[in-house]
Structures are given as C-alpha cells and as structure tokens.
Design an enzyme around this catalytic site. Sequence first.
Site, PDB file in Angstrom:
ATOM      1  CB  SER A 297      -0.948   0.023   1.202  1.00 17.08           C
ATOM      2  OG  SER A 297      -1.834  -1.063   1.150  1.00 17.08           O
TER       3      SER A 297
ATOM      4  CE  LYS B 188      -3.989   0.553   4.050  1.00 17.99           C
ATOM      5  NZ  LYS B 188      -3.771  -0.277   2.926  1.00 17.99           N
TER       6      LYS B 188
END
Length: 186
Positions: free
Chosen positions: A74, A117
């Site tokens: 990520s 996130k």
Amino acid sequence: VGGDVLEIETTVLPGKGSVTLTGQLGDVMQESAQAGISYIRSRAAKLGLKNSFYSAKDIHIHMPEGATPKDGPSAGITIGTALISALTNTKTKPNLAMTGEITLQGRVLAIGGLKEKLLAAKQHNMNTVIIPDENREDLEEIKKEITLDGLTIIPVKTMDEVLEIAFTESPYKPLKTKPRSSSKKK
C-alpha cells in the site's frame, strides 16, 4: 478505530547507486520501494534527471518507528512520491495522505483496508487522500458507514496522476543540456 499513518523519509546522497531501506520493512514493502525506483528510472528524462542519476546517488528510505514491523504494497505510491520529491527537490502539498500499490509502468493498483486508512488520515488531520481508482467501489460502501467530511478523496489510475496532485509545483522538469557549439568552415 482506524489504521495508522506511516511517515516515509527519503534522502539522496552522492554515492554509487546503493539503496538502503530501514524501519523494519517486510519483503513486500521492500519490493514496493524497488518498483518505485524502477518507475522513476524509466521517467528520469521527464523528471529532469540524468539517466545515470541512479549510479551516482545513494538512496536511503526510512520509515520511523523501527520497532514496529511494516509490510504490504500500500505504500508504493507514497514511496515513489517521496523519492521523486527528494530527487527533484520538489515539495509535496501539506496534509496529504496517499495509498496504493505501484507497478513498474506506474499503474496504481487496489489496496485493502481502505476504511481504516481513511479513518487514520482523518485522525491525523489530513485533508486530501489519494486512493486507487480500483477502490472507488469500496469508497461508496465506506461512506454509508462513516462520515468522511473534511476529506477530499481523489481516486487515481496512474502515478502520473498522483504526481499532478501531490506536488506544489510540477516535478517534471526538462533535462538541462549543454548548448552545442557550432563551428563553420570557411
């Protein structure tokens, strides 16, 4: 409950082309860093870097809080952006977060844990978050569960789009070349 925001520090020094990765990074995150470097090498001229920049510089990528293991793809676009910032001496915008896997061709691929996130970005007072376009569908579901007021979320497909959004000015700079001297025979 949310995820956490990872800070990424980079420095570029005169050297011989070594890359140092520190901060207890797992194999996948190290691969993301390598993919970011390869992407930058493929765009060197467009970024105003000499093709040989890589062999004359040492690159150090560090993620603080070394006691905490970190892994996953990520951070790929974030690592790439941080490296471009250091190599081109171009500042990124403040209060900006991003997540996405980077490919060698600069495509931005989907990630997992988007809800966590986004919550982390909000908790850390970010106001803009770049996410993979492939996660657009997840975003619609997340908006049904939590409020994302105050966050501008921008889905992207390519690293070129990331760079247009992330920097205060374009990191693309024409490569400076020495003017050719002309000599005429009489």
